[in-house]
Design a protein around this motif. Structure first.
Motif, PDB file in Angstrom:
ATOM      1  N   VAL A   1      -7.713   4.748  -2.797  1.00 39.34           N
ATOM      2  CA  VAL A   1      -6.557   5.613  -3.064  1.00 39.34           C
ATOM      3  C   VAL A   1      -5.235   4.931  -2.722  1.00 39.34           C
ATOM      4  N   VAL A   2      -5.193   4.243  -1.571  1.00 39.19           N
ATOM      5  CA  VAL A   2      -3.902   3.700  -1.134  1.00 39.19           C
ATOM      6  C   VAL A   2      -3.811   2.183  -1.248  1.00 39.19           C
ATOM      7  N   GLY A   3      -4.926   1.525  -1.622  1.00 39.23           N
ATOM      8  CA  GLY A   3      -4.905   0.092  -1.898  1.00 39.23           C
ATOM      9  C   GLY A   3      -4.390  -0.736  -0.737  1.00 39.23           C
TER      10      GLY A   3
ATOM     11  N   ARG B   1       2.527   1.986   5.802  1.00 35.76           N
ATOM     12  CA  ARG B   1       1.144   1.527   5.818  1.00 35.76           C
ATOM     13  C   ARG B   1       0.241   2.594   6.435  1.00 35.76           C
ATOM     14  N   VAL B   2      -1.020   2.628   5.991  1.00 45.61           N
ATOM     15  CA  VAL B   2      -1.963   3.600   6.538  1.00 45.61           C
ATOM     16  C   VAL B   2      -2.794   2.908   7.623  1.00 45.61           C
TER      17      VAL B   2
ATOM     18  N   ALA C   1      -3.747  -0.757   6.376  1.00 50.15           N
ATOM     19  CA  ALA C   1      -3.672  -1.872   7.325  1.00 50.15           C
ATOM     20  C   ALA C   1      -5.069  -2.416   7.558  1.00 50.15           C
ATOM     21  N   ASP C   2      -5.187  -3.732   7.801  1.00 51.76           N
ATOM     22  CA  ASP C   2      -6.537  -4.282   7.980  1.00 51.76           C
ATOM     23  C   ASP C   2      -7.075  -3.946   9.373  1.00 51.76           C
TER      24      ASP C   2
ATOM     25  N   VAL D   1      -9.398   9.403  11.599  1.00 53.55           N
ATOM     26  CA  VAL D   1      -8.031   9.747  12.008  1.00 53.55           C
ATOM     27  C   VAL D   1      -7.101   8.629  11.542  1.00 53.55           C
ATOM     28  N   VAL D   2      -6.083   8.992  10.756  1.00 56.38           N
ATOM     29  CA  VAL D   2      -5.137   7.979  10.263  1.00 56.38           C
ATOM     30  C   VAL D   2      -3.694   8.387  10.547  1.00 56.38           C
ATOM     31  N   ARG D   3      -2.843   7.380  10.549  1.00 58.67           N
ATOM     32  CA  ARG D   3      -1.412   7.629  10.690  1.00 58.67           C
ATOM     33  C   ARG D   3      -0.678   6.711   9.725  1.00 58.67           C
ATOM     34  N   VAL D   4       0.357   7.241   9.106  1.00 63.31           N
ATOM     35  CA  VAL D   4       1.181   6.395   8.245  1.00 63.31           C
ATOM     36  C   VAL D   4       2.339   5.873   9.077  1.00 63.31           C
ATOM     37  N   GLU D   5       2.499   4.550   9.070  1.00 65.83           N
ATOM     38  CA  GLU D   5       3.590   3.961   9.840  1.00 65.83           C
ATOM     39  C   GLU D   5       4.223   2.855   9.017  1.00 65.83           C
TER      40      GLU D   5
END
Ligand code: TXA
Ligand code: MG
Length: 328
Positions: free
Chosen positions: A206-208, A189-190, A212-213, A182-186
């Motif tokens: 894909v998003v490099g 940042r992913v 987020a760490d 489950v991810v969210r873009v904020e």
């Protein structure tokens, strides 16, 4: 209520037709996906949505994932940013759930009143066919009683819900055996809210560096209410061990009853052993319950510790009930 067992391997057309009719009638139907089985209801049926929470014993603050058959359906449900589009291009259909700002049409019972909705397009064909047969997206949490290991076979579903849901569509064991990521873009940042079938390395490819760490994720994981609740727990006590010596000590530590070791490789100890992998963990935890195992010692080797999704589920399975007692 007798729960119908719809065999999609032997009678695909019949299973699809029945599942579609039942879902459109407002019934709950457990459905196979490539990750784990889901307990599905039509997203427009308020009574059915309430029933999901009642039947699972799901805490009322834990929102549901909406499953769609066609990518274009996401635009009907949510506002989609560029980075989320990129993630969909790369991982849909598949084991990636995107948390997105929701549109008005999404029922508050799905999102438990949040401004966001979680959406996933499963890669298993029969799942998408069931959604099409239902005529609208399906809200579906994992098909297990809250707090129990997720279900990766129709048999697991029936163990938890026989007599309490209209049907289960049986398409055999789930390929991945662990839930979606489950991810969210904020702020561009992913953020990983729950590790799962799509790994951090898959995402990073894909998003490099907009991923987020892990440290950031921990503090931000409050964004996914379900991650607070006790999960994946068998009746046995689960103890995580790093070394063979830890396993040996765990077996000696004042234990009465049956002990089982879960490890990727058989350790040379005189204790029953079952193989450990992300795809079989839930099945093994459930099997341990069937055999009334009292203590499960898990050998967390280097390889196991590197598997973020597996470690996440193991830690949760090993958590004792918290004093506050809200989680179940
Ligand atoms: O693989 C999966 O994701 C499976 C299959 C059936 O698709 N489903 C699943 O659902 O694991 P469930 O309900 O067991 O877990 C859904 C997770 C929970 O941690 C929940 O809090 C989170 O997704 N979630 C759902 N909606 C959310 C939202 N709007 N914001 C943040 N987190 C959300
Ligand atoms: Mg779940």
């Amino acid at each position: 209520m007798v729960t119908q067992h719809l065999d999609a391997l032997m009678e695909r057309e019949f299973a699809l037709e029945r599942a579609g009719i039942l879902l459109r009638d407002g019934e709950l139907v457990a459905i196979p996906t490539e990750t784990v089985y889901g307990l599905a209801a039509c997203i427009s049926n308020a009574t059915a949505l309430k029933n999901i929470f009642a039947v699972k014993g799901r805490p009322a603050d834990n929102p549901l994932i909406v499953h769609i058959a066609d990518r274009k359906d996401v635009y009907h449900l949510a506002h989609v940013d560029k980075l989320s589009e990129l993630l969909m291009d790369a991982f849909w259909p598949g084991a990636l759930t995107l948390v997105l700002p929701k549109k008005e049409v999404v029922n508050d019972l799905v999102t438990v009143g949040l401004e966001t909705v979680a959406v996933r397009m499963p890669s298993l064909e029969i799942t998408r066919e069931i959604i099409q047969a239902a005529g609208e997206p399906l809200a579906a949490p994992s098909a297990n009683i809250s707090g129990r290991p997720s279900a990766t076979t129709a048999h697991h579903v029936l163990d938890d819900f026989a007599g309490r849901i209209a049907a289960v569509v049986d398409a055999g064991p789930c390929e991945l055996g662990i839930e979606s990521t489950v991810v969210r873009v904020e702020s561009g940042r992913v953020i990983v809210l729950r590790p799962g079938g799509v790994t951090r390395a898959n995402l990073a490819a894909v998003v490099g560096d907009v991923l987020a760490d892990a440290g950031a994720e921990t503090s931000l994981a409050h964004g996914s209410p379900g991650t607070h609740h006790r999960h994946y727990a068998p009746r046995a006590t689960v103890v995580l061990c790093e070394t063979i010596e830890d396993l040996r000590q765990g077996a000696e530590n004042g234990v009465q009853g049956l002990i089982l070791i879960l490890a990727p490789v058989e350790p040379e100890l005189d204790i029953p052993w079952c193989p450990l992998s992300a795809s079989t963990l839930f099945a093994e935890l459930r099997r341990a319950d069937d055999f009334d195992v009292d203590k499960i010692l898990v050998h967390c080797t280097d390889a196991v510790r590197l598997d973020e999704a597996l470690m996440n589920r193991l830690r949760k399975a090993a958590e004792p009930f918290r004093e506050s007692g809200v989680d179940k």
